[in-house]
Design an enzyme around this catalytic site. Structure first.
Site, mmCIF file in Angstrom:
data_model
loop_
_atom_site.group_PDB
_atom_site.id
_atom_site.type_symbol
_atom_site.label_atom_id
_atom_site.label_comp_id
_atom_site.label_asym_id
_atom_site.label_seq_id
_atom_site.Cartn_x
_atom_site.Cartn_y
_atom_site.Cartn_z
ATOM 1 N N ARG A 49 -33.431 21.580 53.013
ATOM 2 C CA ARG A 49 -33.385 20.718 54.212
ATOM 3 C C ARG A 49 -34.557 19.745 54.231
ATOM 4 O O ARG A 49 -34.469 18.642 54.748
ATOM 5 C CB ARG A 49 -33.350 21.572 55.490
ATOM 6 C CG ARG A 49 -33.371 20.749 56.779
ATOM 7 C CD ARG A 49 -32.871 21.536 57.998
ATOM 8 N NE ARG A 49 -33.537 22.806 58.160
ATOM 9 C CZ ARG A 49 -34.776 22.978 58.686
ATOM 10 N NH1 ARG A 49 -35.469 21.948 59.101
ATOM 11 N NH2 ARG A 49 -35.286 24.185 58.786
ATOM 12 N N TYR B 166 -19.422 0.151 65.552
ATOM 13 C CA TYR B 166 -18.515 1.299 65.308
ATOM 14 C C TYR B 166 -18.487 2.184 66.568
ATOM 15 O O TYR B 166 -19.552 2.549 67.088
ATOM 16 C CB TYR B 166 -19.018 2.071 64.087
ATOM 17 C CG TYR B 166 -18.261 3.344 63.804
ATOM 18 C CD1 TYR B 166 -16.875 3.333 63.630
ATOM 19 C CD2 TYR B 166 -18.918 4.566 63.717
ATOM 20 C CE1 TYR B 166 -16.190 4.504 63.372
ATOM 21 C CE2 TYR B 166 -18.232 5.738 63.454
ATOM 22 C CZ TYR B 166 -16.861 5.696 63.294
ATOM 23 O OH TYR B 166 -16.174 6.864 63.041
ATOM 24 N N ASP C 4 -27.095 -1.690 60.750
ATOM 25 C CA ASP C 4 -26.073 -0.915 60.055
ATOM 26 C C ASP C 4 -25.440 -1.847 59.023
ATOM 27 O O ASP C 4 -24.724 -2.795 59.375
ATOM 28 C CB ASP C 4 -25.036 -0.392 61.060
ATOM 29 C CG ASP C 4 -23.983 0.507 60.395
ATOM 30 O OD1 ASP C 4 -23.720 0.320 59.198
ATOM 31 O OD2 ASP C 4 -23.409 1.362 61.095
ATOM 32 N N LYS D 117 -18.617 4.994 52.767
ATOM 33 C CA LYS D 117 -17.831 3.781 52.526
ATOM 34 C C LYS D 117 -18.155 3.160 51.158
ATOM 35 O O LYS D 117 -17.983 3.811 50.147
ATOM 36 C CB LYS D 117 -18.083 2.811 53.684
ATOM 37 C CG LYS D 117 -18.054 3.476 55.071
ATOM 38 C CD LYS D 117 -16.684 4.035 55.394
ATOM 39 C CE LYS D 117 -16.499 4.433 56.818
ATOM 40 N NZ LYS D 117 -16.980 5.718 57.259
HETATM 41 N N1 LCS Z 1 -21.308 2.882 60.753
HETATM 42 C C1 LCS Z 1 -20.193 2.203 60.460
HETATM 43 C C2 LCS Z 1 -20.224 0.714 60.386
HETATM 44 C C3 LCS Z 1 -19.008 2.906 60.220
HETATM 45 O O1 LCS Z 1 -17.907 2.206 59.917
HETATM 46 C C4 LCS Z 1 -19.004 4.316 60.303
HETATM 47 C C5 LCS Z 1 -17.771 5.105 60.076
HETATM 48 C C6 LCS Z 1 -20.201 4.973 60.630
HETATM 49 C C7 LCS Z 1 -21.343 4.218 60.832
HETATM 50 C C8 LCS Z 1 -20.290 6.473 60.718
HETATM 51 O O2 LCS Z 1 -20.252 7.005 59.451
HETATM 52 P P1 LCS Z 1 -19.653 8.468 59.050
HETATM 53 O O3 LCS Z 1 -20.363 9.452 59.921
HETATM 54 O O4 LCS Z 1 -18.208 8.440 59.338
HETATM 55 O O5 LCS Z 1 -20.007 8.585 57.621
HETATM 56 N N2 LCS Z 1 -16.591 4.361 60.171
HETATM 57 C C9 LCS Z 1 -15.387 4.821 60.149
HETATM 58 C C10 LCS Z 1 -14.248 4.023 60.315
HETATM 59 O O6 LCS Z 1 -14.243 2.813 60.551
HETATM 60 N N3 LCS Z 1 -13.166 4.764 60.178
HETATM 61 O O7 LCS Z 1 -13.477 6.070 59.974
HETATM 62 C C11 LCS Z 1 -14.920 6.200 59.951
#
Ligand code: LCS
Length: 397
Positions: free
Chosen positions: A63, A116, A188, A213
């Site tokens: 951790r 998001y 972000d 992503k």
């Molecule tokens: N920031 C952005 C711009 C995102 O698109 C997402 C997830 C996150 C943060 C959060 O990331 P995660 O915890 O899912 O790794 N976006 C998603 C979307 O547009 N569809 O499903 C997840």
């Protein structure tokens, strides 16, 4: 591994993608192995005490740090040109770590309206309980950021391009406004990836990603990362990640590190296809409008060119038939996968109003430019002709 005589700072981005975060192990492994261990032994009690006291180098407990995770952190920090990285269990883990490390009770955040959905929900539904408030504005007009600032504003949180409607915020302007006010700029960078945009070089203090992503690119893990410009800030982020236990797992880190090596190749291919698909969509009679950063019709087409080296692989579009037409399209596509998430080698299609941004109040959604008929399309690396044919049969079917 062979020691480079090159100045590593001067190597090109594609070289960094392959070599950044080089293995630290004793056997000369070409890639960092998966150190699937929860803990690390000390040679004696003194060594354990010294590691805990920060007087001796070495790992203690996963951790707190792990060689496989560290290799990925070093890689992304180099790509984003920050001091170091902090990997997290998910993108939301990175968002949470940024908020928790940089906000105190009573603090205020100015954020992008079309951020998001859960990045907004975390502030409104959870941090609000601890006296944190947030104002969401259309940050593509930087004067809106200035107007929303309050004496207690501690961070300006920008998502650019934003999810799902591809709004672009001028990062140099946002940094100047935030810093003049004594606030930090957090960006972000998930939609652009460090291949297309490096926010720390444009004035941001912290950059974060959902590595789920484009960085990983293969739709097989969930993960996040933060990179900071300043070692003091980085230390605060790391201490929150450790305290809250939202660390990445070594196996996750291995897969992300493997995935990121092809980021430039994947992005080049996907954005070339995205340009063709967006141009094709814009000429279709069924489509009301297309938002793609590579099209001159995009409202921030010129601004984007000043901070992004390419338009990326995400397209948003509105069908003339609104929600019903969008639903039909999503049910008829055969190649594009009907699924949330984005940035992988496979093309995905989704409906933000009923899926990723469903928890937002309808009025807030509209204010953020997320209409009921908006469709989000994440272009993968398939043959663009096949993707166009898939959309054609779905639109005409
Ligand atoms: N920031 C952005 C711009 C995102 O698109 C997402 C997830 C996150 C943060 C959060 O990331 P995660 O915890 O899912 O790794 N976006 C998603 C979307 O547009 N569809 O499903 C997840």
């Amino acid at each position: 591994m062979t020691k480079l005589t090159l100045d590593k700072q001067k190597t090109g981005f594609m070289t960094k993608l392959v070599h950044a975060g080089a293995p630290e192990d004793a056997y000369g492994s070409a890639v960092t192995p998966i150190y699937q261990t929860s803990t690390f032994s000390f040679n004696n009690a003194q060594e354990g005490a010294d590691r805990f006291a920060g007087k001796a180098e070495g790992y203690i407990y996963t951790r707190l740090g792990n060689p496989t995770i560290h290799a990925l952190e070093a890689c992304i920090a180099e790509l984003e040109q920050g001091v170091a990285g902090v990997a997290t269990s998910s993108g939301m883990g990175a968002v949470m770590t940024a908020y928790m490390a940089l906000l105190n009770q009573g603090a205020h955040v100015v954020s992008t309206a079309s951020v998001y959905g859960p990045s907004r929900g975390l502030l409104d539904d959870h941090f609000a309980r601890f006296g944190v408030s947030a104002t969401f504005v259309d940050t593509s007009d930087a004067s809106n950021i200035e107007k929303a600032l309050r004496p207690e504003t501690r961070i300006v949180y920008i998502e650019t391009p934003s999810n799902p409607n591809m709004q672009v915020t001028d990062l140099r302007a946002a940094a100047a406004i935030a810093h003049a006010h004594g606030a930090l700029l957090v960006v972000d960078n998930t939609f652009a990836s460090p291949y297309l945009q490096q926010p720390l070089l444009l004035g941001a203090d912290v950059v974060l990603h959902s590595v789920t992503k484009f960085i990983n690119g293969h739709a097989d893990i969930v993960g996040g990362i933060l990179v900071a410009k300043d070692p003091v800030l980085l230390k605060r982020l790391r201490s929150v990640m450790i305290a809250t236990g939202c660390n990445m797992d070594p196996h996750q880190a291995f897969l992300v590190h493997r995935g990121v090596k092809t980021l430039a190749l994947r992005m080049e291919r996907a954005q070339a296809s995205a340009m063709r698909i967006a141009t094709w969509l814009e000429a279709r009679p069924e489509i009301a409008w297309v938002r793609y950063i590579g099209l001159p019709s995009h409202p921030q087409y010129e601004m984007a060119k000043k901070q992004m080296s390419g338009p990326g692989a995400m397209i948003a579009f509105e069908l003339k038939g609104g929600f019903a037409a969008g639903e039909k399209l999503m049910n008829r596509v055969e190649l594009a996968i009907l699924a949330v998430s984005l940035g992988g080698v496979e093309t995905l299609i989704e409906h933000p109003a009923s899926m990723t941004h469903a928890k937002m109040a309808p009025a807030e959604r509209l204010k953020a430019g997320i209409s009921e008929g908006l469709v989000r399309y994440s272009v993968g690396i398939e043959e663009p002709e096949d993707l166009i044919e898939d959309l054609r049969q779905a639109l005409e079917g």
